[in-house]
Design a protein around this motif. Structure first.
Motif, PDB file in Angstrom:
ATOM      1  N   ARG A 104       8.740  12.714   0.148  1.00  0.00           N
ATOM      2  CA  ARG A 104       8.149  12.079   1.324  1.00  0.00           C
ATOM      3  C   ARG A 104       8.386  10.565   1.393  1.00  0.00           C
ATOM      4  O   ARG A 104       7.848   9.891   2.251  1.00  0.00           O
ATOM      5  CB  ARG A 104       6.648  12.350   1.341  1.00  0.00           C
ATOM      6  N   LYS A 105       9.165  10.045   0.445  1.00  0.00           N
ATOM      7  CA  LYS A 105       9.495   8.608   0.386  1.00  0.00           C
ATOM      8  C   LYS A 105       8.241   7.742   0.329  1.00  0.00           C
ATOM      9  O   LYS A 105       8.109   6.742   1.043  1.00  0.00           O
ATOM     10  CB  LYS A 105      10.349   8.195   1.590  1.00  0.00           C
ATOM     11  N   LYS A 106       7.316   8.130  -0.512  1.00  0.00           N
ATOM     12  CA  LYS A 106       6.063   7.383  -0.659  1.00  0.00           C
ATOM     13  C   LYS A 106       6.011   6.712  -2.033  1.00  0.00           C
ATOM     14  O   LYS A 106       5.081   6.877  -2.808  1.00  0.00           O
ATOM     15  CB  LYS A 106       4.874   8.327  -0.498  1.00  0.00           C
ATOM     16  N   PHE A 107       7.031   5.933  -2.334  1.00  0.00           N
ATOM     17  CA  PHE A 107       7.111   5.287  -3.637  1.00  0.00           C
ATOM     18  C   PHE A 107       6.099   4.152  -3.778  1.00  0.00           C
ATOM     19  O   PHE A 107       5.863   3.670  -4.880  1.00  0.00           O
ATOM     20  CB  PHE A 107       8.523   4.765  -3.893  1.00  0.00           C
ATOM     21  N   TRP A 108       5.482   3.743  -2.679  1.00  0.00           N
ATOM     22  CA  TRP A 108       4.454   2.712  -2.767  1.00  0.00           C
ATOM     23  C   TRP A 108       3.209   3.246  -3.479  1.00  0.00           C
ATOM     24  O   TRP A 108       2.355   2.462  -3.905  1.00  0.00           O
ATOM     25  CB  TRP A 108       4.082   2.203  -1.374  1.00  0.00           C
ATOM     26  N   LEU A 109       3.096   4.560  -3.639  1.00  0.00           N
ATOM     27  CA  LEU A 109       1.958   5.130  -4.360  1.00  0.00           C
ATOM     28  C   LEU A 109       2.042   4.891  -5.861  1.00  0.00           C
ATOM     29  O   LEU A 109       1.020   4.902  -6.539  1.00  0.00           O
ATOM     30  CB  LEU A 109       1.867   6.633  -4.099  1.00  0.00           C
ATOM     31  N   ALA A 110       3.232   4.692  -6.396  1.00  0.00           N
ATOM     32  CA  ALA A 110       3.410   4.529  -7.840  1.00  0.00           C
ATOM     33  C   ALA A 110       2.615   3.342  -8.400  1.00  0.00           C
ATOM     34  O   ALA A 110       1.902   3.510  -9.387  1.00  0.00           O
ATOM     35  CB  ALA A 110       4.885   4.424  -8.182  1.00  0.00           C
ATOM     36  N   PRO A 111       2.690   2.143  -7.813  1.00  0.00           N
ATOM     37  CA  PRO A 111       1.887   1.041  -8.360  1.00  0.00           C
ATOM     38  C   PRO A 111       0.386   1.270  -8.208  1.00  0.00           C
ATOM     39  O   PRO A 111      -0.393   0.871  -9.076  1.00  0.00           O
ATOM     40  CB  PRO A 111       2.317  -0.190  -7.558  1.00  0.00           C
ATOM     41  N   VAL A 112      -0.019   1.941  -7.144  1.00  0.00           N
ATOM     42  CA  VAL A 112      -1.438   2.225  -6.941  1.00  0.00           C
ATOM     43  C   VAL A 112      -1.944   3.151  -8.044  1.00  0.00           C
ATOM     44  O   VAL A 112      -2.994   2.913  -8.645  1.00  0.00           O
ATOM     45  CB  VAL A 112      -1.670   2.848  -5.542  1.00  0.00           C
ATOM     46  N   ILE A 113      -1.179   4.192  -8.332  1.00  0.00           N
ATOM     47  CA  ILE A 113      -1.567   5.127  -9.384  1.00  0.00           C
ATOM     48  C   ILE A 113      -1.558   4.438 -10.738  1.00  0.00           C
ATOM     49  O   ILE A 113      -2.452   4.645 -11.566  1.00  0.00           O
ATOM     50  CB  ILE A 113      -0.630   6.352  -9.365  1.00  0.00           C
ATOM     51  N   PHE A 114      -0.564   3.594 -10.983  1.00  0.00           N
ATOM     52  CA  PHE A 114      -0.476   2.881 -12.252  1.00  0.00           C
ATOM     53  C   PHE A 114      -1.682   1.968 -12.456  1.00  0.00           C
ATOM     54  O   PHE A 114      -2.262   1.935 -13.547  1.00  0.00           O
ATOM     55  CB  PHE A 114       0.823   2.062 -12.308  1.00  0.00           C
ATOM     56  N   VAL A 115      -2.077   1.237 -11.441  1.00  0.00           N
ATOM     57  CA  VAL A 115      -3.228   0.337 -11.551  1.00  0.00           C
ATOM     58  C   VAL A 115      -4.514   1.129 -11.764  1.00  0.00           C
ATOM     59  O   VAL A 115      -5.367   0.741 -12.572  1.00  0.00           O
ATOM     60  CB  VAL A 115      -3.329  -0.573 -10.303  1.00  0.00           C
TER      61      VAL A 115
END
Length: 50
Positions: free
Chosen positions: A15-26
């Motif tokens: 879904r091209k939602k790579f902006w979720l990766a930093p949110v999950i990491f934090v």
């Protein structure tokens, strides 16, 4: 556990939602910080960060 990570990565890639990766990491980092800060001698120093 690894299945969850693979499914989450597959969702983000499809879904091209790579902006979720930093949110999950934090969120994971804060969770680890809370767990480690509960019963350790570092608790007063961790609480000053917030």
């Amino acid at each position: 556990m690894w299945d969850l990570i693979k499914d989450l990565w597959g969702f983000m890639a499809k879904r091209k939602k790579f902006w979720l990766a930093p949110v999950i990491f934090v969120m994971l980092l804060l969770g680890v910080l809370i767990v480690l800060g509960e019963g350790s001698a570092l608790a007063p120093f961790i609480y000053t960060l917030f």
